[in-house]
Design a protein around this motif. Structure first.
Motif: not given
Length: 391
Positions: A81-85, A89-92, A251-256, A261-267
């Motif tokens: 329920l935490d607003p941070y969680v 995903p785009a805001s992380f 969330i999920e992290h990119d290599a950088s 980045m969300h995996t769907a961000s490529i779409r």
């Protein structure tokens, strides 16, 4: 708030950065960090929640001037329920500090169930950052302020922002020194209840190429871990239980190191939002899968000792089994009788729980998945769909 001790704000922040790297004990480092940061600006309490690098799950917190017993209910229930969680995903962004008030207004928080947890700490305002290194999130760091005090200012946010990447880097270095094997990232995939991929991290994207995510999903047995062959390598696959403290629904992290980045961000952006909402809707039905390549073991002696072998039994096992020498050759090399060699090997078989040399090699080197694929499972050099046992 004025800075004490004759130091200006910039000098104080540099001192904090230095101690983050210099104090080896993590608990002492955190206490010193919070103490020194309080000299820069006022706050009522602080928390550092380690993040399990294997499954992005928040772990038991190190608390500063707040009840440590609140950590368990937070992880078991309130984290979801935490607003941070809950933010999208785009805001992380890794090592980027965010105010609680920028995520949820006072009225929104008052109506949410998370307000019950805020009353336990208690706090009204917060600054938080997900700290990490080399694209790997390692801990959630936050400071709090009660409702009697004003919200954190932009300057105070900037102060934590300047510390966060150094904290992440220091934690990463400590993790690397403690266990170099942890540098290899676990491939993480999140599937919906139909087997469709909602999330993949950077490590998974390197593995699950050309639409092979379906093979990973199909390789999962009803219970326990499984194996799958992708390209020329064999991988272990296993489930991670979804818990309230999991960050994988958002969330999920990119290599950088630049951010998440969300995996769907490529779409399209619409697809990204829909997939994230689907993940939140699924909740505990979300299937989170880890993919790890099989590794040949190089620490053979230490592994043998973990099975309870004596140093002498380990030495003979290495010479007699793992080096491919005959018993007579081992006896000559070690200046002992051949019967002594056989006796030590029999004891090694018993302790390891195997019946012959081949089984011992497979067990000790961790090659079960590589040399002994499951019945009906294709080998790595066998095209998908080919009959098992045929090349």
């Amino acid at each position: 708030m004025g800075v004490s001790g004759g130091m200006d704000r910039h000098e104080r922040l540099l001192e904090i950065v230095n101690l983050v790297y210099e104090i080896e004990d993590r608990h002492q480092m955190l206490v010193a960090l919070f103490d020194e940061l309080r000299r820069v600006f006022a706050f009522s309490s602080g928390v550092l929640l380690p993040i399990d690098p294997a499954c992005f799950e928040l772990q038991e917190a190190a608390c500063f001037d707040c009840p440590a017993e609140n950590s368990s209910p937070y992880l078991e229930h309130y984290a979801a329920l935490d607003p941070y969680v809950l933010r999208g995903p785009a805001s992380f962004h890794l090592n980027r500090t965010v105010r609680l008030s920028d995520l949820a207004g006072a009225r929104e928080l008052a109506r949410s169930e998370f307000a019950d947890f805020m009353a336990m700490v208690p706090y009204r305002h917060a600054l938080a950052a997900v700290c990490g290194f080399n694209g790997q999130p390692l801990a959630a760091f936050s400071v709090h302020r009660s409702g009697q005090r004003a919200d954190f200012t932009a300057d105070e946010l900037a102060a934590v922002d300047s510390i966060a990447p150094h904290l992440g880097r220091a934690l990463g270095i400590r993790r690397l020194l403690a266990d170099p094997a942890q540098t290899e990232a676990v491939g993480l995939l999140a599937f919906d209840d139909r087997g469709q991929v909602l999330f993949m991290n950077a490590a998974a994207r390197r593995v699950a190429v050309d639409g092979t995510a379906s093979l990973i999903f199909a390789a999962l047995p009803p219970t326990g871990p499984g194996t799958v062959c992708l390209g020329l390598r064999r991988y272990r696959v296993g489930r991670f239980p979804w818990r309230a403290a999991s960050l994988l629904t958002s969330i999920e992290h990119d290599a950088s190191e630049s951010g998440f980045m969300h995996t769907a961000s490529i779409r399209s952006g619409a697809t990204m939002v829909r997939s994230w909402r689907d993940a939140q809707r699924l909740g505990t039905k979300l299937l989170i899968v880890g993919v790890v390549p099989f590794q040949r073991r190089v620490d053979v002696l230490s592994r043998l000792e973990k099975y309870g072998l004596s140093r002498r039994e380990s030495t003979i096992t290495v010479h007699g089994v793992l080096s491919g020498l005959a018993n007579a050759e081992v006896a000559r090399a070690l200046c002992i009788s051949e019967e002594t060699v056989k006796s030590h090997l029999r004891e090694a078989y018993r302790k390891i729980g195997v019946g012959n040399r081949q089984e011992l090699v497979v067990r000790v080197l961790g090659l079960e998945g590589e040399l002994l694929p499951g019945r009906g499972e294709p080998r790595c050099d066998q095209p998908a769909g080919s009959p098992p046992g045929r090349s």
